[in-house]
Design a protein around this motif. Structure first.
Motif, PDB file in Angstrom:
ATOM      1  N   SER A 107       0.838  -1.194   0.000  1.00 18.12           N
ATOM      2  CA  SER A 107       0.000   0.000   0.000  1.00 18.12           C
ATOM      3  C   SER A 107       0.869   1.239   0.000  1.00 18.12           C
ATOM      4  O   SER A 107       2.025   1.220   0.454  1.00 18.12           O
ATOM      5  CB  SER A 107      -0.933   0.022   1.218  1.00 18.12           C
ATOM      6  N   THR A 108       0.299   2.327  -0.505  1.00 17.62           N
ATOM      7  CA  THR A 108       1.032   3.583  -0.576  1.00 17.62           C
ATOM      8  C   THR A 108       0.084   4.749  -0.348  1.00 17.62           C
ATOM      9  O   THR A 108      -1.110   4.681  -0.659  1.00 17.62           O
ATOM     10  CB  THR A 108       1.746   3.739  -1.931  1.00 17.62           C
ATOM     11  N   MET A 109       0.600   5.799   0.237  1.00 15.07           N
ATOM     12  CA  MET A 109      -0.131   7.045   0.427  1.00 15.07           C
ATOM     13  C   MET A 109       0.872   8.179   0.519  1.00 15.07           C
ATOM     14  O   MET A 109       2.084   7.947   0.645  1.00 15.07           O
ATOM     15  CB  MET A 109      -0.975   6.996   1.715  1.00 15.07           C
ATOM     16  N   ASP A 110       0.392   9.401   0.440  1.00 17.06           N
ATOM     17  CA  ASP A 110       1.214  10.580   0.678  1.00 17.06           C
ATOM     18  C   ASP A 110       0.994  10.971   2.127  1.00 17.06           C
ATOM     19  O   ASP A 110      -0.095  11.382   2.508  1.00 17.06           O
ATOM     20  CB  ASP A 110       0.786  11.705  -0.267  1.00 17.06           C
ATOM     21  N   GLN A 111       1.989  10.786   2.970  1.00 11.37           N
ATOM     22  CA  GLN A 111       1.819  11.004   4.408  1.00 11.37           C
ATOM     23  C   GLN A 111       1.229  12.406   4.668  1.00 11.37           C
ATOM     24  O   GLN A 111       1.408  13.326   3.881  1.00 11.37           O
ATOM     25  CB  GLN A 111       3.135  10.777   5.140  1.00 11.37           C
ATOM     26  N   PRO A 112       0.519  12.597   5.792  1.00  8.64           N
ATOM     27  CA  PRO A 112      -0.341  13.782   5.943  1.00  8.64           C
ATOM     28  C   PRO A 112       0.307  15.025   6.529  1.00  8.64           C
ATOM     29  O   PRO A 112      -0.365  16.045   6.675  1.00  8.64           O
ATOM     30  CB  PRO A 112      -1.421  13.276   6.903  1.00  8.64           C
ATOM     31  N   ILE A 113       1.596  15.000   6.880  1.00  9.55           N
ATOM     32  CA  ILE A 113       2.209  16.109   7.606  1.00  9.55           C
ATOM     33  C   ILE A 113       2.995  17.005   6.652  1.00  9.55           C
ATOM     34  O   ILE A 113       3.996  16.573   6.066  1.00  9.55           O
ATOM     35  CB  ILE A 113       3.129  15.584   8.725  1.00  9.55           C
ATOM     36  N   PRO A 114       2.609  18.268   6.475  1.00 17.03           N
ATOM     37  CA  PRO A 114       3.380  19.182   5.624  1.00 17.03           C
ATOM     38  C   PRO A 114       4.757  19.477   6.230  1.00 17.03           C
ATOM     39  O   PRO A 114       4.950  19.423   7.450  1.00 17.03           O
ATOM     40  CB  PRO A 114       2.520  20.449   5.589  1.00 17.03           C
ATOM     41  N   ALA A 115       5.705  19.820   5.376  1.00 16.07           N
ATOM     42  CA  ALA A 115       7.076  20.064   5.827  1.00 16.07           C
ATOM     43  C   ALA A 115       7.177  21.258   6.765  1.00 16.07           C
ATOM     44  O   ALA A 115       8.109  21.343   7.571  1.00 16.07           O
ATOM     45  CB  ALA A 115       7.983  20.276   4.619  1.00 16.07           C
ATOM     46  N   ASN A 116       6.212  22.185   6.710  1.00 19.10           N
ATOM     47  CA  ASN A 116       6.281  23.357   7.596  1.00 19.10           C
ATOM     48  C   ASN A 116       5.525  23.145   8.913  1.00 19.10           C
ATOM     49  O   ASN A 116       5.385  24.073   9.708  1.00 19.10           O
ATOM     50  CB  ASN A 116       5.744  24.604   6.885  1.00 19.10           C
TER      51      ASN A 116
END
Length: 426
Positions: free
Chosen positions: A341-350
């Protein structure tokens, strides 16, 4: 006689396990703070289950599956070992360093499911499981440079009890479930935020032990065998409206509000050969609808304190999860599984600075599993699954505000998840 005894005892066992488990659930974080899959067979395929129900825990994802798994009782336990940490660099207040968040090294999470077919295509079931959580424990406090003392971290754990009813008509099944939810939370070592400058309710921010809340929501689902070899599924879970964490009303937005996000998805299953099945799921998790999770930390520096109406949060974004799994029945005794499975993790870099407390940065999972029936198609079945949540690092970019000395916070996490269980069919 033995099967009838198991069938009669299963609902009582569910109630007993619920009572025993409520005081001390564990915490798990994989797809954000949602688990990657519910039920051992789904876990062995990286969580795939919307169009491929395989056990009585299927209702946790798609309640239509209750009509398709037959009369059964599933008991399982999942052991998981998360490895989470943070690194601060370029900080003007002396916070630089690497921080290990593994004060608690591993956790054990039980689950069970029961399903029973009735007349006229009706079935009912109940599933008990954990579907999310987050735990960190930094013995070396990342906020010590700002006055933090003791171990820093959070402990968020969630437990769900989902009774379901499903109706099968021809090649289609419809299911509905009510989900009762229990969650508990603790924050430690956040003294620098426990004051009138940063909190709307000083004294309700940190080091108060565990607070608890309950709530409920609904699930609906559909499963359709659209051709002899292809099945489709769709499911929706409402937002679970939870009581507030009153003890932490000065930390979470809206006076301690921490609801569980709405999520929905669709799946497909293809029986490529009599032995081989390939299945895939898509899931959308609406983290962005929960202010305590979704709101940015930035308003804190503009005079909006923690705990205020629509106050600062962790900055998480809505996310899509894609899952692919295969199942191969070697013979009547052995079945093998694998998935990714794959996703774009939810935490922005800022937003990595505040997420030192909740580094849910996993992007990928790889899973394997197997089921073994010692007596072939008769009798019970042992199942195991192993998942590796692959290591991922999110590097901060403008993540530590100048008021906290500037610099960057980087987050890293991976997990090992091993599960084993036994199933009775009757």
């Amino acid at each position: 006689m033995a099967r009838r005894s198991i069938a009669a005892a299963a609902p009582l066992a569910a109630a007993a396990l619920t009572s025993a488990y409520l005081p001390a659930p564990a915490a798990l974080a994989t797809n954000g703070y949602f688990t990657h899959g519910v039920g051992l067979r789904a876990q062995g395929m990286a969580g795939v289950s919307i169009a491929l129900p395989q056990d009585a825990l299927a209702a946790a994802t798609n309640p239509a599956g209750t009509a398709l798994v037959g009369d059964r009782f599933d008991v399982e336990a999942t052991w998981f070992r998360p490895d989470r940490g943070a690194r601060i660099s370029g900080n003007g207040f002396g916070a630089d360093g690497s921080y290990d968040g593994n004060d608690d090294a591993w956790f054990l999470l039980p689950a069970l499911g029961y399903s029973k077919a009735l007349e006229n295509g009706l079935s009912w079931g109940v599933a008990l499981y954990g579907n999310g959580g987050m735990n960190t424990g930094y013995e070396s406090n990342p906020f010590a440079a700002y006055g933090g003392t003791g171990t820093a971290g959070v402990d968020l754990a969630q437990l769900f009890l989902t009774p379901s009813v499903a109706w099968r008509v021809g090649n289609h099944s419809l299911g509905v479930a009510v989900t009762g939810a229990y969650q508990r939370f603790e924050a430690r070592g956040l003294g620098p935020f426990d004051n009138p400058v940063f909190s709307s309710r000083p004294g309700a921010v940190t080091d108060l032990g565990h607070d608890e809340s309950t709530g409920w929501g609904v699930k609906v689902g559909w499963h359709g065998q659209v051709t002899p070899t292809v099945a489709l599924g769709a499911t929706w879970s409402s937002k679970v409206a939870m009581d507030r964490f009153d003890d932490y009303a000065g930390l979470f937005a809206d006076g301690g509000s921490f609801d569980i996000p709405e999520n929905y998805g669709a799946g497909v299953s293809w029986q490529a050969t009599p032995a081989l099945t390939v299945a895939a799921d898509w899931q959308h998790i609406r983290y962005g609808d929960i202010p305590a999770v979704a709101n940015s930390l930035a308003p804190l520096l503009a005079g909006v304190p923690l705990g205020a109406d629509n106050g600062p949060g962790f900055g998480w974004k809505d996310r899509d999860v894609w899952k692919l799994g295969v199942r191969y029945r070697v013979n009547a005794t052995l079945t093998l599984r694998a998935g990714y499975s794959t996703m774009d993790q939810p935490i922005p870099a800022n937003e990595t600075f505040i997420n030192i407390l909740a580094p849910g940065v996993i992007d990928e999972h790889a899973s394997i599993g197997a089921s073994w029936r010692p007596r072939g198609d008769e009798g019970g079945e042992w199942t195991f699954a192993y998942t590796r949540a692959l290591e991922n690092t999110v590097r901060g970019n403008g993540s530590i505000p100048p008021a906290f000395g500037g610099g960057e916070a980087d987050l890293t996490m991976h997990q090992d998840i091993l599960a084993v269980g036994y199933s009775w069919r009757f």
